[in-house]
Design a protein around this motif. Sequence first.
Motif, PDB file in Angstrom:
ATOM      1  N   GLN A 154       0.829  -1.207   0.000  1.00 37.72           N
ATOM      2  CA  GLN A 154       0.000   0.000   0.000  1.00 37.72           C
ATOM      3  C   GLN A 154       0.866   1.261   0.000  1.00 37.72           C
ATOM      4  OE1 GLN A 154      -3.203  -0.307  -0.435  1.00 37.72           O
ATOM      5  NE2 GLN A 154      -3.092  -2.536  -0.248  1.00 37.72           N
ATOM      6  N   GLY A 155       2.117   1.128  -0.401  1.00 36.34           N
ATOM      7  CA  GLY A 155       3.046   2.249  -0.368  1.00 36.34           C
ATOM      8  C   GLY A 155       3.000   3.122  -1.617  1.00 36.34           C
ATOM      9  N   PRO A 156       3.806   4.173  -1.638  1.00 33.73           N
ATOM     10  CA  PRO A 156       3.793   5.140  -2.748  1.00 33.73           C
ATOM     11  C   PRO A 156       4.124   4.537  -4.104  1.00 33.73           C
ATOM     12  CG  PRO A 156       4.945   6.036  -0.840  1.00 33.73           C
ATOM     13  CD  PRO A 156       4.696   4.590  -0.539  1.00 33.73           C
ATOM     14  N   VAL A 157       5.066   3.585  -4.163  1.00 34.60           N
ATOM     15  CA  VAL A 157       5.457   3.025  -5.461  1.00 34.60           C
ATOM     16  C   VAL A 157       4.332   2.189  -6.055  1.00 34.60           C
ATOM     17  CG1 VAL A 157       7.062   1.493  -6.653  1.00 34.60           C
ATOM     18  CG2 VAL A 157       7.923   3.073  -4.939  1.00 34.60           C
ATOM     19  N   MET A 158       3.723   1.294  -5.267  1.00 34.71           N
ATOM     20  CA  MET A 158       2.627   0.477  -5.787  1.00 34.71           C
ATOM     21  C   MET A 158       1.410   1.334  -6.107  1.00 34.71           C
ATOM     22  SD  MET A 158       3.748  -2.471  -6.261  1.00 34.71           S
ATOM     23  CE  MET A 158       2.175  -3.137  -6.804  1.00 34.71           C
ATOM     24  N   GLN A 159       1.189   2.392  -5.325  1.00 37.20           N
ATOM     25  CA  GLN A 159       0.091   3.309  -5.635  1.00 37.20           C
ATOM     26  C   GLN A 159       0.329   3.999  -6.974  1.00 37.20           C
ATOM     27  OE1 GLN A 159      -2.663   3.410  -3.889  1.00 37.20           O
ATOM     28  NE2 GLN A 159      -3.620   4.906  -5.256  1.00 37.20           N
ATOM     29  N   TYR A 160       1.575   4.374  -7.211  1.00 38.19           N
ATOM     30  CA  TYR A 160       1.959   4.981  -8.493  1.00 38.19           C
ATOM     31  C   TYR A 160       1.663   4.011  -9.644  1.00 38.19           C
ATOM     32  CZ  TYR A 160       5.006   6.767 -12.211  1.00 38.19           C
ATOM     33  OH  TYR A 160       5.497   7.209 -13.410  1.00 38.19           O
ATOM     34  N   PHE A 161       2.024   2.745  -9.467  1.00 37.79           N
ATOM     35  CA  PHE A 161       1.781   1.770 -10.523  1.00 37.79           C
ATOM     36  C   PHE A 161       0.289   1.543 -10.746  1.00 37.79           C
ATOM     37  CE2 PHE A 161       6.256   0.828 -10.187  1.00 37.79           C
ATOM     38  CZ  PHE A 161       6.586   0.446 -11.485  1.00 37.79           C
ATOM     39  N   ARG A 162      -0.492   1.537  -9.672  1.00 35.93           N
ATOM     40  CA  ARG A 162      -1.930   1.344  -9.835  1.00 35.93           C
ATOM     41  C   ARG A 162      -2.541   2.494 -10.623  1.00 35.93           C
ATOM     42  NH1 ARG A 162      -1.422   0.072  -4.199  1.00 35.93           N
ATOM     43  NH2 ARG A 162      -1.476  -2.182  -3.866  1.00 35.93           N
ATOM     44  N   GLU A 163      -2.113   3.704 -10.313  1.00 40.17           N
ATOM     45  CA  GLU A 163      -2.720   4.890 -10.920  1.00 40.17           C
ATOM     46  C   GLU A 163      -2.151   5.226 -12.299  1.00 40.17           C
ATOM     47  OE1 GLU A 163      -2.124   7.962  -8.071  1.00 40.17           O
ATOM     48  OE2 GLU A 163      -3.563   7.145  -6.624  1.00 40.17           O
ATOM     49  N   GLU A 164      -0.865   4.952 -12.511  1.00 40.76           N
ATOM     50  CA  GLU A 164      -0.198   5.419 -13.726  1.00 40.76           C
ATOM     51  C   GLU A 164       0.211   4.318 -14.700  1.00 40.76           C
ATOM     52  OE1 GLU A 164      -0.021   8.596 -14.207  1.00 40.76           O
ATOM     53  OE2 GLU A 164      -0.547   9.266 -12.165  1.00 40.76           O
ATOM     54  N   VAL A 165       0.350   3.094 -14.220  1.00 43.30           N
ATOM     55  CA  VAL A 165       0.974   2.062 -15.048  1.00 43.30           C
ATOM     56  C   VAL A 165       0.030   0.917 -15.398  1.00 43.30           C
ATOM     57  CG1 VAL A 165       2.890   0.412 -15.178  1.00 43.30           C
ATOM     58  CG2 VAL A 165       3.218   2.609 -14.039  1.00 43.30           C
ATOM     59  N   MET A 166      -0.831   0.502 -14.476  1.00 40.06           N
ATOM     60  CA  MET A 166      -1.640  -0.696 -14.673  1.00 40.06           C
ATOM     61  C   MET A 166      -2.475  -0.651 -15.944  1.00 40.06           C
ATOM     62  SD  MET A 166      -1.104  -2.899 -12.173  1.00 40.06           S
ATOM     63  CE  MET A 166      -2.533  -3.856 -11.736  1.00 40.06           C
TER      64      MET A 166
END
Length: 250
Positions: A154-166
């Motif tokens: 639930q950290g910043p990097v995985m949040q970034y991937f959920r919002e920007e990369v997935m």
Amino acid sequence: MSGTHDLLTLIKAELKAQSISYGQLAEALGLSESSVKRMFASGGEMPLSRVDEICRVLRCDFAELSRRLVEARPLRRELTLAQERAVVADDKLLLMAICCLSQWTAEQIGAHYRLDEAEVTRYLAQLDRLGIIELRPLNRYKLQVAKTFRWRPQGPVMQYFREEVMQDFYAGGFDGEGELLMLVHGQLAPAKARELNERLQRVAEDFARQHLLDQKLPDAEKRQYTLLMGMRGWLFERFRHLQRRPNVQS
């Protein structure tokens, strides 16, 4: 655990390995055995000059002892929230982090991406300060993260991937050479789910191991792939209203 404590622990282990007692060490150093015991006691002090003398008794140098001390430190399994925020705050730094976790050389990174040598050096230095790598001369580095390293769920990097990369990742057809997309649903006993998770982790390790083996191949014989795996207890939100509720006994 402090660095001094680690150093004393390492020296004691080396003394034991060479079957050198405190009494023998005291004699070699020209000290009393009680003085040597005080140096190794909890809260004891040992100046660098004394460490050099002990290294001579052990027939090793301080540089070798320092290297072994660094190698003995446990590798990071994850970063702090502040460290992850720093990584995602700069796209180039995040790219460098991913490349380093894939163990690309500085030359490979510069050849594949629009980063000049000065930028590569600067970002490697930042990753060193963040504790992801240990930067060495000529932009060589050693990873400071364990094989089991993962970004915080639930950290910043995985949040970034959920919002920007997935969305970008799943927009592909997954019909090219070596590509695959599968969605499997079922019910498993929790113990079997854990067992399956372990097998999936081994698949990820196989992927990483093959990546390292293929590093020596010419670029023309390689293609960039991304492996994404996930498993969770989940039901699609649009199906929830169709789900029967368990009978409640009165």
